[in-house]
Design a protein around this motif. Sequence first.
Motif: not given
Length: 259
Positions: A153-176
């Motif tokens: 349900n990530w597409r419908d996440s709240s503004k706060d959750k999206w802001y946290s995701a946009i600031n996430n420093m470990k995106g590639l790590k989380l995927a890889i």
Amino acid sequence: MKYFVFSDIHGCFSELINSLSQSGYDSNDDNHKLVFLGDAFDKNKEDYQTYLFLKNNIENGKLIWVLGNHDLYLLNVLNNKKINKFCYNTVVNIATGINSSLDNIDDCIETVINDGLLSLLNEHTQYYFETKKYVLTHAFIPFNKKELKYDPNWRDSSKDKWYSAINNMKGLKLAIVDKILIPDKTLVLGHIGAYYGNLTKLHPELIIDSKEFKKYSNKLMRYSKNNIEYFNTFYGERIIGIDSRCFDTGFVNIFIFED
């Protein structure tokens, strides 16, 4: 439609234009569209020229702007009319490009707001862009942090959750490493540079996130212009990293796809 994707230009207007030209992008081709994955300014580069480029292309229907964390910093400054260290030079550079006689930061803030930068950020940006094959965002998508897994349900996440995701420093790590991937889609990211993925590929002997890995990655960030091969577009398993750290390396990665 043929999409030309770039990210984290931080005011590197000349580098962007040169890289787009080399990629084959044609602004007069109605089948060519730009997708920008955020972080437009904040490195004291060609901020005014970058602003005009983004504004004109959005107004002409040629560009999709996905919010980056530095864009959020600027949005906060303009909404609250209170400057911070990240955005001071950005606001001054853009404002004095509009009116060279300005010498007061409050007047600079008002000038960029009146010229349309605030409405541009508020009304013409989005958290992600999705096609049949790809999801494109700045740093990562919202996910289940407690269980460290994909949230359908990530597409419908709240503004706060999206802001946290946009600031996430470990995106590639989380995927890889953690394999938090979108089923049947490839995730395209900017934000921390392609170096993390390329480091895992070019140095498989390094244990991911070990002290040695972190030491090597920090060194790459400090001396990126001497290690350009680590900042070319990274292609992994359903994950692509495109931030080239252009303010040091001198080039912008352009990821091209048709979908």
